[in-house]
Design a protein around this motif. Structure first.
Motif, PDB file in Angstrom:
ATOM      1  N   SER A  51      29.041  -8.568  69.737  1.00 40.44           N
ATOM      2  CA  SER A  51      29.532  -7.524  69.081  1.00 40.44           C
ATOM      3  C   SER A  51      28.907  -7.405  67.642  1.00 40.44           C
ATOM      4  O   SER A  51      28.395  -6.230  67.362  1.00 40.44           O
ATOM      5  N   LYS A  58      26.769  -4.194  66.393  1.00 40.11           N
ATOM      6  CA  LYS A  58      26.908  -3.635  65.176  1.00 40.11           C
ATOM      7  C   LYS A  58      25.489  -3.665  64.277  1.00 40.11           C
ATOM      8  O   LYS A  58      25.312  -2.629  63.562  1.00 40.11           O
ATOM      9  N   GLY A  67      23.713  -0.285  62.621  1.00 43.77           N
ATOM     10  CA  GLY A  67      23.307  -0.179  61.195  1.00 43.77           C
ATOM     11  C   GLY A  67      21.849   0.284  60.909  1.00 43.77           C
ATOM     12  O   GLY A  67      21.382   1.073  60.316  1.00 43.77           O
ATOM     13  N   VAL A 122      23.911   4.984  62.476  1.00 45.56           N
ATOM     14  CA  VAL A 122      25.157   5.439  62.727  1.00 45.56           C
ATOM     15  C   VAL A 122      26.153   5.306  61.698  1.00 45.56           C
ATOM     16  O   VAL A 122      26.352   4.540  60.988  1.00 45.56           O
ATOM     17  N   GLU A 123      27.158   6.370  61.785  1.00 48.89           N
ATOM     18  CA  GLU A 123      28.171   6.424  60.669  1.00 48.89           C
ATOM     19  C   GLU A 123      29.085   5.331  60.783  1.00 48.89           C
ATOM     20  O   GLU A 123      29.438   4.664  61.687  1.00 48.89           O
ATOM     21  N   PRO A 124      29.197   4.927  59.526  1.00 52.26           N
ATOM     22  CA  PRO A 124      29.809   3.638  59.131  1.00 52.26           C
ATOM     23  C   PRO A 124      31.317   3.412  59.932  1.00 52.26           C
ATOM     24  O   PRO A 124      31.668   2.685  60.273  1.00 52.26           O
ATOM     25  N   VAL A 141      30.630   2.762  63.363  1.00 51.75           N
ATOM     26  CA  VAL A 141      30.166   1.503  63.462  1.00 51.75           C
ATOM     27  C   VAL A 141      31.539   0.612  63.684  1.00 51.75           C
ATOM     28  O   VAL A 141      31.604  -0.314  64.356  1.00 51.75           O
ATOM     29  N   LYS A 142      32.470   0.743  62.759  1.00 53.93           N
ATOM     30  CA  LYS A 142      33.755  -0.052  62.672  1.00 53.93           C
ATOM     31  C   LYS A 142      34.469   0.074  63.914  1.00 53.93           C
ATOM     32  O   LYS A 142      34.969  -0.916  64.411  1.00 53.93           O
ATOM     33  N   ALA A 175      32.793  -1.898  66.189  1.00 56.22           N
ATOM     34  CA  ALA A 175      33.083  -3.152  66.154  1.00 56.22           C
ATOM     35  C   ALA A 175      34.529  -3.750  66.560  1.00 56.22           C
ATOM     36  O   ALA A 175      34.313  -4.814  67.250  1.00 56.22           O
ATOM     37  N   VAL A 176      35.263  -3.136  66.138  1.00 53.14           N
ATOM     38  CA  VAL A 176      36.831  -3.717  66.381  1.00 53.14           C
ATOM     39  C   VAL A 176      36.899  -3.857  67.799  1.00 53.14           C
ATOM     40  O   VAL A 176      37.520  -4.729  68.265  1.00 53.14           O
ATOM     41  N   TYR A 219      34.514  -6.405  69.740  1.00 49.60           N
ATOM     42  CA  TYR A 219      34.793  -7.630  69.154  1.00 49.60           C
ATOM     43  C   TYR A 219      36.170  -8.055  69.878  1.00 49.60           C
ATOM     44  O   TYR A 219      35.977  -9.194  70.567  1.00 49.60           O
ATOM     45  N   PHE A 249      30.086   9.433  68.399  1.00 48.33           N
ATOM     46  CA  PHE A 249      29.544   9.393  66.875  1.00 48.33           C
ATOM     47  C   PHE A 249      29.867  10.734  66.150  1.00 48.33           C
ATOM     48  O   PHE A 249      29.860  11.846  66.597  1.00 48.33           O
ATOM     49  N   VAL A 257      40.720   3.017  63.066  1.00 53.01           N
ATOM     50  CA  VAL A 257      42.136   2.664  62.999  1.00 53.01           C
ATOM     51  C   VAL A 257      42.379   1.453  62.390  1.00 53.01           C
ATOM     52  O   VAL A 257      41.794   0.343  62.758  1.00 53.01           O
ATOM     53  N   ASN A 265      35.378  -6.428  61.891  1.00 52.68           N
ATOM     54  CA  ASN A 265      36.073  -6.565  63.378  1.00 52.68           C
ATOM     55  C   ASN A 265      37.226  -6.336  63.393  1.00 52.68           C
ATOM     56  O   ASN A 265      37.923  -6.519  64.698  1.00 52.68           O
ATOM     57  N   ARG A 316      17.754   9.505  63.699  1.00 49.69           N
ATOM     58  CA  ARG A 316      18.282   8.333  64.538  1.00 49.69           C
ATOM     59  C   ARG A 316      17.352   8.175  65.883  1.00 49.69           C
ATOM     60  O   ARG A 316      17.265   7.016  66.514  1.00 49.69           O
TER      61      ARG A 316
END
Lengths: 142, 432
Positions: A19, A23, A27, A31-33, A36-37, A40-41, A44, A136, A142, B277, B350
């Motif tokens: 993951s 991520k 970056g 890709v919009e932050p 990404v989050k 990632a969540v 992961y 995206f 969340v 994460n 992109r």
């Protein structure tokens, strides 16, 4: 483009590498932050599950300019009661795993919350397959 | 040197030997060695000072103001970082160190440690209203830049409160000397990144700081006069403010349950990765300082960070608590939103970025994976990206070059083995 990783079911100190790589790639692509989050969540959590419960497996991330589709597949024991596993706080992790700070619930609801599309297929003896899609530019993490 | 691309961290080309030590330690892969000299990629540099710390030749340096810069102002106010107090022998009190600043040319002093108390209170009050954490301290400018560059999804977790340096400068300009234009406010700094943010501030439109002077530049002048400085009450900061000089100091000042304190840029990255994460949901506050042991480990200091921290810890036991009213109602909130930085993107487009990424992956497969640094990039992977972007040729890799030379040599042997038709007897037989 497609990124592929092997997830170890033996060395938990390596869990999270796949993951982290995805991520990093997101970056590099800009890709919009928030997306990404979310990715990632979700990834992961799924990766940790695969390392702890699934005995490791394969992770694949397919990216284009609109979305990322993550497929995680293991040949572990599988989940006998999917409905139960989808409940908050449910865990089958061993004492040893919990001591390492992992395993406080499988986090399947959390994965689902962060994904735009979530698919899970699992049955005892057959392993578990997870598909997570994040579009995206859609919504907040969340 | 001005505008958005200004960085305090720069290179002394005379001293740089092109040794590639710095490229490995840079947390944002912002350095390449080209033509025998290190080269900083401005869009990636976060001014953390790691390269200054590791350069064996002292070639990486910070740009800051000389002590003589104060002479252009009639009123010269020093705002010393509390780190200054840990630089000198234990028997010199804070009062005497501040007295020494007045002897070397400053006309007034306002302690950043005092401002840190206000910032602590403002931060605690923000967090109590803002809801569940984790909230990330915005005190360390290198950490803020790291978030902008590498963890933009965490920018909304930053405490939107100005730094103690900025708060101190505002107090001087708005309260001690309101409406004056002959007042120069100079931060006495352990930190290179503070120089950068005094010119390109974070979260505010402009900085009230007029100049930044390195602790190591005032160290000797202060040391020389210290024995002759009499003890008299100047210091007003309490332990709470002084503790900001080292790691855990800010957390202690905030007195929040479940705070994490992390020093050193590489460990900070680990904590932020985990936070991104979705871990640490029960943590209220993250205090992150880029330098070892906190600001006491700043690249512009003289004393060993751990010795300096022990001294400041000792000073914290003798607080001054001599408060005045000039600090009330100073605006401490951010007035502008911090934006993500695009320094790590492979291309603004992109789809194009994706093509570069894929090409880099293919190139990476063909590289030795030794991360030897001979090509001037910090890793084979960073090199593969540079090649895919078209910044550098693949043969900058010494192994690739050797491979090419071998191929060339084999071709030469092959060519050499072909004889002119008249001399070629290799297939000659009796059939002619």
């Amino acid at each position: 483009m497609i990124l592929r990783y092997e997830v170890s079911g033996e060395d938990l100190s390596l869990a999270g590498r796949a993951s982290a790589e995805v991520k990093r790639a997101m970056g590099r692509l800009g890709v919009e932050p928030a997306d990404v989050k979310r990715t990632a969540v979700a990834m992961y959590e799924a990766e940790i599950n695969m390392a702890i419960h699934g005995g490791g497996g394969l992770a694949e991330a397919e990216l284009n300019s609109e979305k990322i589709v993550i497929t995680m597949e293991d040949e572990g024991p599988g989940i006998s009661d999917l409905n139960l596993a989808m409940q908050e706080g449910y865990s089958t992790a061993s004492e040893r795993i919990r001591e390492m700070g992992f395993g406080a619930g499988m986090g399947l609801p959390n994965i689902k919350r962060n994904a735009d599309e979530f698919f899970i297929d699992s049955s005892p003896g057959k392993g578990t397959k997870l598909k997570i899609t994040v579009y995206f530019g859609k919504k907040e993490a969340v | 040197m001005n505008g958005d691309s200004f960085h305090s961290v720069t290179l002394d080309t005379q001293k740089c030997k092109g040794c590639t030590t710095c490229i490995r330690y840079c947390p944002t892969e912002a350095i390449r060695v080209r033509k025998g000299k290190a080269y900083i990629l401005d869009e990636r540099c976060i001014d953390c000072g790691e390269c200054i710390r590791v350069c064996p030749n002292g070639a990486k340096k910070a740009v800051y103001d000389p002590l003589s810069a104060i002479e252009q102002f009639a009123v010269r106010v020093a705002i010393p970082a509390p780190t200054l107090y840990g630089q000198f022998d234990e028997h010199f009190s804070v009062n005497r160190i501040l007295g020494a600043l007045l002897k070397i040319g400053f006309t007034d002093i306002f302690e950043v440690a005092r401002a840190a108390e206000l910032v602590s209170d403002e931060t605690a009050s923000f967090i109590s209203k803002a809801g569940p954490g984790p909230w990330i301290s915005s005190a360390c400018p290198a950490v803020v830049k790291l978030l902008q560059l590498r963890f933009p999804s965490l920018l909304d977790r930053l405490v939107p409160v100005v730094s103690p340096m900025e708060a101190a400068a505002r107090i001087v300009k708005e309260r001690l000397y309101p409406g004056r234009n002959d007042v120069g406010v100079f931060f006495i700094s352990p930190c290179a990144a503070k120089v950068t943010v005094s010119r390109n501030p974070q979260g505010v439109a402009s900085s009230a700081v007029d100049g930044v002077i390195a602790i190591k530049d005032v160290y000797l002048p202060i040391r020389n006069v210290l024995p002759y400085v009499q003890e008299r009450p100047i210091a007003t900061a309490s332990a709470k403010g002084m503790a900001w000089a080292h790691i855990e100091g800010e957390s202690e000042a905030l007195a929040l349950p479940k705070a994490i304190s992390v020093a050193g840029i590489h460990d900070i990255i680990g904590v932020f990765e985990a936070l991104e994460n979705g871990k640490m949901k029960d943590i209220s506050f993250i205090e992150a300082l880029a330098c070892p042991a906190g600001c006491v480990g700043g690249p512009l200091t003289v004393e060993n960070p751990y010795i300096a921290r022990a001294r400041i810890r000792a000073l914290e036991k003798h607080p001054q608590e001599n408060h005045t009213k000039e600090t009330e109602n100073i605006e401490l909130a951010f007035s502008s939103v911090l934006k993500a930085s695009s320094g790590l993107r492979l291309s603004p487009d992109r789809v194009k970025a994706m093509l570069i990424f894929e090409e880099a992956e293919i190139i990476l497969e063909s590289l030795p994976g030794l991360d030897c640094g001979s090509c001037g990039a910090p890793s084979c992977r960073a090199f593969a990206e540079d090649v895919a972007k078209g910044d550098v040729a693949l043969t900058a890799c010494i192994f690739k070059l050797r491979e090419n030379v071998r191929k060339l040599a084999q071709e030469l042997i092959l060519i050499e083995s072909i004889q002119p038709p008249g001399l070629d007897t290799s297939d000659a037989d009796d059939s002619i």
